[in-house]
Design a protein around this motif. Structure first.
Motif, PDB file in Angstrom:
ATOM      1  N   ALA A 221      15.769 -29.093  92.022  1.00 23.26           N
ATOM      2  CA  ALA A 221      17.215 -29.112  92.279  1.00 23.26           C
ATOM      3  C   ALA A 221      17.794 -27.737  91.992  1.00 23.26           C
ATOM      4  N   SER A 222      18.825 -27.368  92.751  1.00 25.13           N
ATOM      5  CA  SER A 222      19.426 -26.047  92.569  1.00 25.13           C
ATOM      6  C   SER A 222      20.771 -25.986  93.270  1.00 25.13           C
ATOM      7  N   CYS A 223      21.378 -24.821  93.193  1.00 26.55           N
ATOM      8  CA  CYS A 223      22.556 -24.489  93.993  1.00 26.55           C
ATOM      9  C   CYS A 223      22.351 -23.045  94.453  1.00 26.55           C
ATOM     10  N   ILE A 224      23.204 -22.568  95.338  1.00 28.80           N
ATOM     11  CA  ILE A 224      23.019 -21.187  95.800  1.00 28.80           C
ATOM     12  C   ILE A 224      24.092 -20.238  95.277  1.00 28.80           C
ATOM     13  N   MET A 225      25.268 -20.757  94.988  1.00 27.83           N
ATOM     14  CA  MET A 225      26.360 -19.883  94.549  1.00 27.83           C
ATOM     15  C   MET A 225      26.459 -19.801  93.032  1.00 27.83           C
ATOM     16  N   SER A 226      25.425 -20.310  92.322  1.00 23.81           N
ATOM     17  CA  SER A 226      25.473 -20.396  90.866  1.00 23.81           C
ATOM     18  C   SER A 226      26.706 -21.202  90.456  1.00 23.81           C
ATOM     19  N   GLN A 227      27.138 -21.018  89.232  1.00 26.27           N
ATOM     20  CA  GLN A 227      28.334 -21.730  88.754  1.00 26.27           C
ATOM     21  C   GLN A 227      29.430 -20.681  88.590  1.00 26.27           C
ATOM     22  N   LEU A 228      30.375 -20.678  89.516  1.00 30.28           N
ATOM     23  CA  LEU A 228      31.330 -19.571  89.581  1.00 30.28           C
ATOM     24  C   LEU A 228      32.686 -19.873  88.952  1.00 30.28           C
ATOM     25  N   ASP A 229      32.820 -21.017  88.277  1.00 31.79           N
ATOM     26  CA  ASP A 229      34.097 -21.255  87.622  1.00 31.79           C
ATOM     27  C   ASP A 229      34.106 -20.565  86.253  1.00 31.79           C
ATOM     28  N   GLU A 230      35.162 -20.759  85.502  1.00 36.00           N
ATOM     29  CA  GLU A 230      35.352 -19.994  84.268  1.00 36.00           C
ATOM     30  C   GLU A 230      34.311 -20.335  83.198  1.00 36.00           C
ATOM     31  N   ASN A 231      33.665 -21.486  83.298  1.00 38.24           N
ATOM     32  CA  ASN A 231      32.644 -21.855  82.321  1.00 38.24           C
ATOM     33  C   ASN A 231      31.259 -21.321  82.676  1.00 38.24           C
ATOM     34  N   GLY A 232      31.143 -20.641  83.821  1.00 39.12           N
ATOM     35  CA  GLY A 232      29.881 -20.068  84.252  1.00 39.12           C
ATOM     36  C   GLY A 232      30.022 -18.595  84.560  1.00 39.12           C
ATOM     37  N   PHE A 233      29.419 -18.177  85.675  1.00 36.00           N
ATOM     38  CA  PHE A 233      29.435 -16.759  86.026  1.00 36.00           C
ATOM     39  C   PHE A 233      30.846 -16.244  86.313  1.00 36.00           C
ATOM     40  N   GLY A 234      31.744 -17.122  86.792  1.00 32.07           N
ATOM     41  CA  GLY A 234      33.114 -16.681  87.043  1.00 32.07           C
ATOM     42  C   GLY A 234      33.754 -16.137  85.789  1.00 32.07           C
ATOM     43  N   GLY A 235      33.684 -16.907  84.694  1.00 37.67           N
ATOM     44  CA  GLY A 235      34.238 -16.444  83.428  1.00 37.67           C
ATOM     45  C   GLY A 235      33.499 -15.249  82.876  1.00 37.67           C
ATOM     46  N   LEU A 236      32.176 -15.227  83.064  1.00 40.07           N
ATOM     47  CA  LEU A 236      31.369 -14.104  82.583  1.00 40.07           C
ATOM     48  C   LEU A 236      31.820 -12.793  83.221  1.00 40.07           C
ATOM     49  N   MET A 237      32.004 -12.815  84.546  1.00 34.16           N
ATOM     50  CA  MET A 237      32.349 -11.594  85.274  1.00 34.16           C
ATOM     51  C   MET A 237      33.813 -11.186  85.070  1.00 34.16           C
ATOM     52  N   GLN A 238      34.674 -12.139  84.843  1.00 31.48           N
ATOM     53  CA  GLN A 238      36.103 -11.843  84.800  1.00 31.48           C
ATOM     54  C   GLN A 238      36.643 -11.582  83.395  1.00 31.48           C
ATOM     55  N   SER A 239      35.880 -11.959  82.378  1.00 34.47           N
ATOM     56  CA  SER A 239      36.443 -11.974  81.028  1.00 34.47           C
ATOM     57  C   SER A 239      36.958 -10.608  80.585  1.00 34.47           C
ATOM     58  N   ARG A 240      36.163  -9.558  80.778  1.00 32.99           N
ATOM     59  CA  ARG A 240      36.604  -8.241  80.306  1.00 32.99           C
ATOM     60  C   ARG A 240      37.779  -7.721  81.122  1.00 32.99           C
ATOM     61  N   LEU A 241      37.755  -7.977  82.420  1.00 32.11           N
ATOM     62  CA  LEU A 241      38.870  -7.529  83.246  1.00 32.11           C
ATOM     63  C   LEU A 241      40.161  -8.244  82.888  1.00 32.11           C
ATOM     64  N   LYS A 242      40.029  -9.455  82.343  1.00 32.57           N
ATOM     65  CA  LYS A 242      41.210 -10.219  81.950  1.00 32.57           C
ATOM     66  C   LYS A 242      41.568 -10.011  80.482  1.00 32.57           C
ATOM     67  N   GLY A 243      40.802  -9.161  79.798  1.00 26.94           N
ATOM     68  CA  GLY A 243      41.094  -8.915  78.392  1.00 26.94           C
ATOM     69  C   GLY A 243      40.554  -9.988  77.471  1.00 26.94           C
ATOM     70  N   GLY A 244      39.607 -10.784  77.966  1.00 28.83           N
ATOM     71  CA  GLY A 244      39.029 -11.845  77.142  1.00 28.83           C
ATOM     72  C   GLY A 244      37.642 -11.472  76.649  1.00 28.83           C
ATOM     73  N   ARG A 245      36.913 -12.482  76.149  1.00 25.18           N
ATOM     74  CA  ARG A 245      35.581 -12.252  75.606  1.00 25.18           C
ATOM     75  C   ARG A 245      34.594 -13.209  76.264  1.00 25.18           C
ATOM     76  N   VAL A 246      33.388 -12.725  76.463  1.00 19.51           N
ATOM     77  CA  VAL A 246      32.327 -13.556  77.022  1.00 19.51           C
ATOM     78  C   VAL A 246      31.889 -14.582  75.983  1.00 19.51           C
TER      79      VAL A 246
END
Length: 635
Positions: A221-246
């Motif tokens: 089982a898998s997905c192709i877009m990974s998990q892009l919401d804030e609890n997955g890669f979305g939050g990982l990639m956006q946290s520093r740009l938003k002034g937050g922490r990973v």
């Protein structure tokens, strides 16, 4: 003798609702269902959507009034229909009229005056920009004076050109169904989706585990877009740009292997083979091929296959939109020739269209080898003897279609002809096309299907496309197709592509039959379905799915009438247990399997020997198989 991979359970969720027991399929062909089936499916959706509650087994509205199935249909039917399938993206999920972004602005000092502001010391950037002067005011604050120009980013909002998607039914939140802790949406969907598939078998999971060796269970089982919401890669990639922490979870939970990993670790407790194979939009079929190969080769006896994808977010919409791949509001307005857009018809396979429609979905099937299915009395919903995968060769554009799909479909049809005969394929087969709803797809896929039909002397080959109803769920898309095909086998209905007024002029259909209304052909009239999938990058896959009545005929011949009669007797108990789950699920009792931190295996308790391994919690030992494949090279 190859073992036949049979489907003994299926489940999941998409824009049509719950997949097990064909409820999602019934939603897509609701006008072709009898009154009982229609009302039962609507009531189940109403509970999922929190429009009804269940008290002592009875449906009640929010005021506590008990409603019959007919009253639910009359009072809530239109609302349920409007809140399922492809539709305008709901504001509570993503505000497409005011999507958040950051706008860059440049500030310049005016003649004779400098620009200054007061800020907290803690908010000062490191290092300070060269054109900033900082003057301490007190222990906590400073005055900043800007010299020359300075660029700032400020919150802004804009409308997205894409406003439709195949969302899960309104109000249905998978993460609310179990003790999820910061799980990305795609993983929450995987947990509830695979639970639905397992419960649908009517067999307790432990009873299956007790009959097989620990390494005879597999999960792909898998997905192709990974998990892009804030609890997955979305939050990982956006946290520093938003002034937050990973967080400690965002990277790990973002991996596209996580659907399989979660199923093993928190649902099945499996120590068997696992994998997360990706092939763009053909990903489900890629995993399915691996599963059926494991069973046919005798390496596994039980395989869970599936995908879970949650791509309805601003990043995916803008990414696919930048490629010109999605149906936009303006594009739909031009097609329909009117200002008011009908977003429910945004996905338009083989009709006048302007792009595909993103969707979220999780779909899973439980496979067994035929001998184990008979031994356990499992209910068999179909079989998958083959999945073929081919690449496109050299490509000019990575996203353009290519020749690989000609190979996969031709091999799939040839395989079915060899197994069932030419008459069965010519007269009792149909196609679940990729049908992405792009102008390029409607031409290229229809041409290859038409040419293959001509090569095998097939006339008026029925073609349908489930994306018309539920949209394009990327990795899960061919899972949506497979589940819909099982529904056609059950009810003898091939869904019409009801989101189009007619087939587009450039669609090749000399040997094809593409209908805009449901076709009622009868449950025994369909022997085989071909699932076709075309993915970005040259990922092409085509699967062969056999109807349950065909599989039963095969099993009678292989195992004998006496053995099959014994199996049918055992199957009655399995069906009764499965129906009990379905009735509970219709009342909202989904009984999600999520086993966090329990029944852990003690490494020290594993019994190691030179012929086998005994794993705690498993009734059968892992016996080392005799392997003589390369012995002749050493003799």
């Amino acid at each position: 003798m190859s073992r036949l991979p049979v489907i003994v359970g299926f489940g999941g969720y998409n824009a049509a609702g719950r997949s097990s027991f064909h409820h999602g399929f019934r939603r897509t062909v609701l006008e072709s269902m009898d009154t009982q089936a229609r009302q039962e499916t609507l009531a189940g959706l109403a509970v999922m959507m929190k429009l009804l509650r269940v008290v002592d087994g009875a449906y009640q509205d929010q005021d506590g009034k008990t409603l019959s199935l007919a009253e639910i249909d009359a009072r809530l039917g239109e609302q349920i229909l409007a809140s399922t399938l492809v539709r305008r993206i709901e504001k509570s999920y993503l505000d497409v009229d005011a999507a958040h972004w950051q706008k860059s602005i440049t500030l310049s000092e005016t003649s004779g005056s400098q620009l200054s502001f007061i800020a907290s010391r803690k908010q000062l950037p490191e290092p300070l920009p060269a054109n900033w002067t900082v003057e301490p005011l007190n222990a906590a604050e400073v005055r900043v004076t800007l010299h020359d120009n300075c660029e700032f980013k400020v919150d802004s909002y804009r409308a997205l050109p894409v406003k439709s998607a195949g969302q899960l039914p309104s109000g249905f939140e998978p993460a609310e169904l179990y003790n999820s802790r910061f799980h990305p949406r795609g993983l929450s969907m995987a947990v509830v989706g695979v639970t639905d598939a397992l419960r649908s078998t009517g067999l307790p999971w432990q009873s299956i585990v007790d009959r097989v060796a620990p390494d005879e269970i597999a999960v792909f089982a898998s997905c192709i877009m990974s998990q892009l919401d804030e609890n997955g890669f979305g939050g990982l990639m956006q946290s520093r740009l938003k002034g937050g922490r990973v967080t400690a979870k965002q990277l790990a939970l973002g991996l596209n292997t996580m659907p399989a990993d979660f199923i093993n670790a928190y649902v099945l407790g499996s120590v068997g083979t696992t994998g997360a194979i990706t092939g763009a939009c053909a990903t489900f079929l890629y995993n399915l091929q691996k599963g059926i190969e494991q069973i046919a080769a005798g390496k596994a006896r039980v395989v869970i296959v599936g995908s879970s994808e949650a791509p309805i977010n601003q990043e995916c919409i803008e990414g696919y939109g930048a490629m010109g791949a999605l149906a936009t509001e303006d594009g739909l307005r031009q097609i329909e020739g009117k200002e008011q857009v009908d977003f429910r018809r945004a996905s338009r396979p083989f009709g006048e269209n302007c792009g595909f429609t993103l969707a979220e979905a999780c779909q899973f099937v439980v496979l067994m080898d035929d001998a184990l299915a008979l031994e356990l009395g499992a209910d068999i919903h179909g079989a998958v003897p083959d999945v073929f995968i081919n690449a496109d060769g050299f490509k000019k554009s990575i996203s353009a279609p290519g020749p690989g799909n000609y190979l996969t479909m031709a091999k799939a049809v040839a395989s079915a002809v060899q197994l069932l005969g030419s008459d069965a394929v010519r007269q009792r087969s149909f196609i679940h096309a990729h049908g992405s709803s792009t102008p390029a797809n409607r031409v290229t896929e229809s041409e290859l299907l038409d040419r293959i039909a001509a090569a095998f002397a097939i006339e008026q080959w029925p073609v349908t496309a489930v994306k018309a109803f539920v949209g394009h769920s990327l990795a899960t898309a061919s899972g949506d197709q497979l589940i819909a095909a099982l529904g056609s086998f059950k009810y003898g209905v091939i869904p019409g592509i009801k989101t189009i007024d007619g087939v587009a002029d450039d669609v090749h259909q000399q040997h094809l039959s593409i209908a805009t209304e449901d076709r009622k052909v009868g449950a025994q009239a369909l022997d085989v379905c071909f699932i076709n999938s075309k993915g970005f990058g040259g990922n092409n896959a085509s699967g062969v799915v056999l109807a349950p009545h065909v599989v039963e005929r095969m099993l009678r011949k292989r195992h004998g009438e006496a053995a099959f009669a014994d199996y049918c007797a055992r199957r009655e108990q399995t069906r009764a247990a499965a129906r009990q789950y379905d009735q509970q699920a219709l009342l909202g009792q989904l009984d999600i399997i999520y086993n966090f931190g329990n029944d852990l295996i003690d490494d020290q308790a594993i019994e190691l020997g030179d012929t086998q391994v005994k794993v705690p919690g498993f009734a059968q030992p892992l016996v080392f198989k005799q392997d003589d494949r390369y012995r002749d090279m050493l003799d």
